[in-house]
Design an enzyme around this catalytic site. Structure first.
Site, PDB file in Angstrom:
ATOM      1  N   ASP A  85       0.791  -1.283  -0.018  1.00 24.48           N
ATOM      2  CA  ASP A  85       0.115   0.024  -0.028  1.00 24.48           C
ATOM      3  C   ASP A  85       0.829   1.266   0.019  1.00 24.48           C
ATOM      4  O   ASP A  85       2.017   1.268   0.447  1.00 24.48           O
ATOM      5  CB  ASP A  85      -0.848   0.158   1.104  1.00 24.48           C
ATOM      6  CG  ASP A  85      -2.267   0.673   1.038  1.00 24.48           C
ATOM      7  OD1 ASP A  85      -2.404   1.484   0.005  1.00 24.48           O
ATOM      8  OD2 ASP A  85      -2.845   1.009   2.305  1.00 24.48           O
ATOM      9  N   ASN A 127     -10.407  -3.167  -6.412  1.00 18.19           N
ATOM     10  CA  ASN A 127      -9.776  -2.206  -7.135  1.00 18.19           C
ATOM     11  C   ASN A 127     -10.659  -1.887  -8.520  1.00 18.19           C
ATOM     12  O   ASN A 127     -10.103  -0.791  -9.051  1.00 18.19           O
ATOM     13  CB  ASN A 127      -8.193  -2.808  -7.501  1.00 18.19           C
ATOM     14  CG  ASN A 127      -7.635  -2.523  -6.039  1.00 18.19           C
ATOM     15  OD1 ASN A 127      -6.546  -3.152  -5.991  1.00 18.19           O
ATOM     16  ND2 ASN A 127      -7.899  -1.766  -5.399  1.00 18.19           N
TER      17      ASN A 127
HETATM   18  C1  FPP Z   1      -1.937   0.392  -3.519  1.00 18.79           C
HETATM   19  O1  FPP Z   1      -1.475   1.191  -3.495  1.00 18.79           O
HETATM   20  C2  FPP Z   1      -1.612  -0.533  -4.418  1.00 18.79           C
HETATM   21  C3  FPP Z   1      -2.308  -1.325  -5.141  1.00 18.79           C
HETATM   22  C4  FPP Z   1      -3.326  -0.900  -5.974  1.00 18.79           C
HETATM   23  C5  FPP Z   1      -1.589  -2.869  -5.508  1.00 18.79           C
HETATM   24  C6  FPP Z   1      -0.205  -2.676  -5.711  1.00 18.79           C
HETATM   25  C7  FPP Z   1       0.060  -2.558  -7.022  1.00 18.79           C
HETATM   26  C8  FPP Z   1       1.504  -2.901  -7.532  1.00 18.79           C
HETATM   27  C9  FPP Z   1       2.581  -2.684  -6.866  1.00 18.79           C
HETATM   28  C10 FPP Z   1       1.637  -2.359  -8.847  1.00 18.79           C
HETATM   29  C11 FPP Z   1       0.852  -3.710  -9.696  1.00 18.79           C
HETATM   30  C12 FPP Z   1       1.693  -4.868  -9.764  1.00 18.79           C
HETATM   31  C13 FPP Z   1       1.293  -5.598 -10.714  1.00 18.79           C
HETATM   32  C14 FPP Z   1       2.255  -6.804 -10.762  1.00 18.79           C
HETATM   33  C15 FPP Z   1       0.796  -5.099 -11.989  1.00 18.79           C
HETATM   34  P1  FPP Z   1      -2.548   2.681  -3.341  1.00 18.79           P
HETATM   35  O2  FPP Z   1      -2.917   3.334  -4.813  1.00 18.79           O
HETATM   36  O3  FPP Z   1      -3.766   2.226  -2.803  1.00 18.79           O
HETATM   37  O4  FPP Z   1      -1.903   3.740  -2.714  1.00 18.79           O
HETATM   38  P2  FPP Z   1      -2.551   5.027  -1.793  1.00 18.79           P
HETATM   39  O5  FPP Z   1      -3.204   4.024  -0.559  1.00 18.79           O
HETATM   40  O6  FPP Z   1      -1.228   5.682  -1.315  1.00 18.79           O
HETATM   41  O7  FPP Z   1      -3.444   5.927  -2.664  1.00 18.79           O
END
Ligand code: FPP
Length: 246
Positions: free
Chosen positions: A27, A75
């Site tokens: 995250d 998501n």
């Molecule tokens: C959360 O960060 C992350 C995700 C939505 C999933 C993690 C995704 C990756 C590391 C990249 C995708 C991986 C692959 C293999 C395609 P967030 O966007 O919720 O962060 P925030 O809470 O700061 O908004």
């Protein structure tokens, strides 16, 4: 993969036991990007790059299974542009990294529903699983289009399709029907970005896992941070409901 070990001032000699199976809720990509005035997808790209760094350190430390939460069933509710960006990223990552992952003995597994993922990407995922199926250095289990409740529902459906008798249903049998069937349950779940929730990640499998959270955003969670989590893990007493004799 090189053998260089970073210590960051922590006493890594305290790491006598490493988790066999480590799960990570990655995250903070969005906030990492926002803090730099970058689009959110740049944070996800940095997040993908970080998987490689952490995977290599897991190999160094002896972790045998790494499950990363890359895209949850929730998501899909994100803005369309971000969803398609994440889909594209997975395809590109497979295209760019598969050869090297395979050369380094990484076995790729997928946990999640194929339904909903576009057919071309499904094909790329299936190919990655097939190409790496005999590797045994480490398993990289990518939770993509994954939800813990959906996984349980899918397992129940399969058991009913198989006409499993009610009396035959045991915890072990049920576990074998999950996407992670055959993989031991996670010993440690790490969540970056500071939240204290499981967010539908491995909810059945994490029943006895240790939980570790850090405010560090995923793209900045490096080898030193991972060692910190392992040191903390070594300080926990894992009782599995028992009373420990001192
Ligand atoms: C959360 O960060 C992350 C995700 C939505 C999933 C993690 C995704 C990756 C590391 C990249 C995708 C991986 C692959 C293999 C395609 P967030 O966007 O919720 O962060 P925030 O809470 O700061 O908004």
């Amino acid at each position: 993969m090189n053998d260089e070990v970073s210590t960051g001032g922590d006493d890594v000699s305290e790491i006598t036991a490493v988790p066999y199976h480590l799960g990570i809720i990655m995250d903070g990509n969005g906030r990492w990007a926002q803090a730099r005035g970058l689009p959110r997808i740049a944070g996800h790209q940095a997040g993908v790059d970080n998987i490689k760094r952490i995977l290599e350190h897991c190999v160094r430390r002896g972790v045998k299974v790494l499950t990363v939460y890359a895209f949850s069933t929730e998501n899909w509710k994100r803005p369309q542009e971000e969803v398609s960006g994440l889909m594209r990223l997975l395809g590109l990552t497979i295209q760019r990294q598969l050869k090297e992952l395979n050369k380094n003995g990484v076995r790729i597994l997928h946990s999640g529903r194929m339904e909903g993922i576009n057919p071309h990407l499904q094909k790329q995922i299936r190919n990655a699983l097939e190409v790496t199926k005999d590797n045994d250095r480490i398993v990289l289990n990518v939770a993509f289009n994954y939800g813990g409740r959906a996984e349980i529902i899918d397992a129940v459906r399969h058991m009913m399709q198989d006409r499993v008798e009610p009396d035959a249903v045991t915890e072990d049998l049920f576990s074998s029907y999950l996407y992670t069937g055959g993989i031991p349950d996670p010993d440690l779940i790490i969540r970056t970005g500071g939240e204290w929730r499981l967010s539908n990640f491995l909810i059945w499998q994490a029943a006895y896992a240790e939980y570790y959270t850090t405010p560090t955003y995923w793209p900045e969670f490096d080898e030193v941070e991972l060692d910190k989590a392992f040191i903390e893990y070594n300080h926990r007493e894992r009782r599995f409901g028992r009373v420990l004799q001192k």
